[in-house]
Design a protein around this motif. Structure first.
Motif, short mmCIF file in Angstrom:
data_model
loop_
_atom_site.label_atom_id
_atom_site.label_comp_id
_atom_site.label_asym_id
_atom_site.label_seq_id
_atom_site.Cartn_x
_atom_site.Cartn_y
_atom_site.Cartn_z
N ALA A 66 23.10 54.34 40.39
CA ALA A 66 23.60 54.10 41.57
C ALA A 66 23.53 52.65 41.86
CB ALA A 66 23.02 55.12 42.67
N MET A 67 22.34 52.25 41.71
CA MET A 67 22.32 50.80 41.73
C MET A 67 22.99 49.87 40.87
SD MET A 67 18.55 49.56 42.70
CE MET A 67 17.71 49.91 41.41
N SER A 68 23.15 50.24 39.82
CA SER A 68 24.03 49.53 38.64
C SER A 68 25.59 49.63 39.10
CB SER A 68 23.82 50.18 37.10
OG SER A 68 24.25 51.29 37.01
N GLY A 69 25.91 50.78 39.72
CA GLY A 69 27.17 50.77 39.94
C GLY A 69 27.39 49.85 41.17
N TRP A 70 26.65 49.69 42.07
CA TRP A 70 26.89 48.84 43.36
C TRP A 70 26.86 47.49 42.76
CZ3 TRP A 70 28.67 49.67 47.66
CH2 TRP A 70 28.73 51.14 48.26
N GLY A 71 26.13 47.19 41.76
CA GLY A 71 25.90 45.89 41.15
C GLY A 71 27.22 45.57 40.50
N LEU A 72 27.66 46.39 39.85
CA LEU A 72 29.26 46.09 39.04
C LEU A 72 30.40 46.05 40.07
CD1 LEU A 72 30.88 46.25 36.39
CD2 LEU A 72 31.19 48.62 36.81
N ALA A 73 30.25 46.84 41.10
CA ALA A 73 31.29 46.58 42.23
C ALA A 73 31.29 45.29 42.84
CB ALA A 73 31.10 47.77 43.30
N THR A 74 29.90 45.10 43.27
CA THR A 74 29.75 43.48 43.65
C THR A 74 30.23 42.36 42.85
OG1 THR A 74 27.88 44.55 44.89
CG2 THR A 74 27.88 42.19 44.75
N LEU A 75 29.79 42.75 41.63
CA LEU A 75 30.40 41.70 40.57
C LEU A 75 31.91 41.82 40.61
CD1 LEU A 75 29.36 39.47 38.32
CD2 LEU A 75 29.52 41.40 36.91
N LEU A 76 32.56 42.78 40.45
CA LEU A 76 34.07 42.68 40.62
C LEU A 76 34.67 42.14 41.91
CD1 LEU A 76 34.87 46.21 39.03
CD2 LEU A 76 35.01 44.05 37.92
N LEU A 77 33.95 42.42 43.07
CA LEU A 77 34.44 41.94 44.32
C LEU A 77 34.36 40.60 44.29
CD1 LEU A 77 35.44 42.34 47.08
CD2 LEU A 77 32.93 42.42 47.70
N PHE A 78 33.35 39.97 43.73
CA PHE A 78 33.14 38.39 43.54
C PHE A 78 34.02 37.75 42.77
CE2 PHE A 78 28.95 38.95 45.91
CZ PHE A 78 29.21 38.31 47.07
N GLY A 79 34.36 38.47 41.63
CA GLY A 79 35.34 37.87 40.63
C GLY A 79 36.60 37.87 41.02
N TRP A 80 36.84 38.84 41.82
CA TRP A 80 38.27 38.94 42.59
C TRP A 80 38.50 37.89 43.57
CZ3 TRP A 80 39.27 39.87 47.62
CH2 TRP A 80 40.52 39.98 48.01
#
Length: 86
Positions: free
Chosen positions: A19-33
Motif C-alpha cells: 500500500a505504501m509503495s502504491g502511494w509512493g508511485l502515485a505521488t511520483l506520477l503526480l509530481f511528474g505530471w
C-alpha cells in the motif's frame, strides 16, 4: 543496547508495504505530471509564437492537461522554432 525487531505478524503481512509503495508511485506520477505541466506552460509563454497561438496552446494545455502538454512538446514547440527560422 538491544536491537528492536518488528513482531513476526508485521513482517509476514506485506499489505502495508504494498500500500505504501502504491502511494509512493502515485505521488511520483503526480509530481511528474505537475512538472510536465509547469514546464509546458513556461515553454509556451516563452515561445516565439504570436499571441493568438500562445493563447490557443495555453487553452489546450488547461483543457487537456496531459495530452495538451505532450502535444506541445511533440508538435507545437518544434513548429514554433521552425517557423521562426524561415
Amino acid at each position: 543496547m538491544a536491537l528492536a525487531l518488528a513482531p513476526a505478524h508485521v513482517l509476514a503481512d506485506p499489505a502495508p508495504i504494498i500500500a505504501m509503495s502504491g502511494w509512493g508511485l502515485a505521488t511520483l506520477l503526480l509530481f511528474g505530471w505537475l512538472a510536465l505541466f509547469v514546464c509546458a506552460l513556461i515553454s509556451i509563454l516563452l515561445s516565439p509564437h504570436t499571441g493568438g497561438m500562445k493563447i490557443a496552446w495555453l487553452v489546450f494545455a488547461f483543457v487537456a492537461p496531459f495530452l495538451g502538454c505532450l502535444l506541445w512538446f511533440v508538435v507545437g514547440r518544434g513548429d514554433a522554432y521552425r517557423r521562426r527560422a524561415v
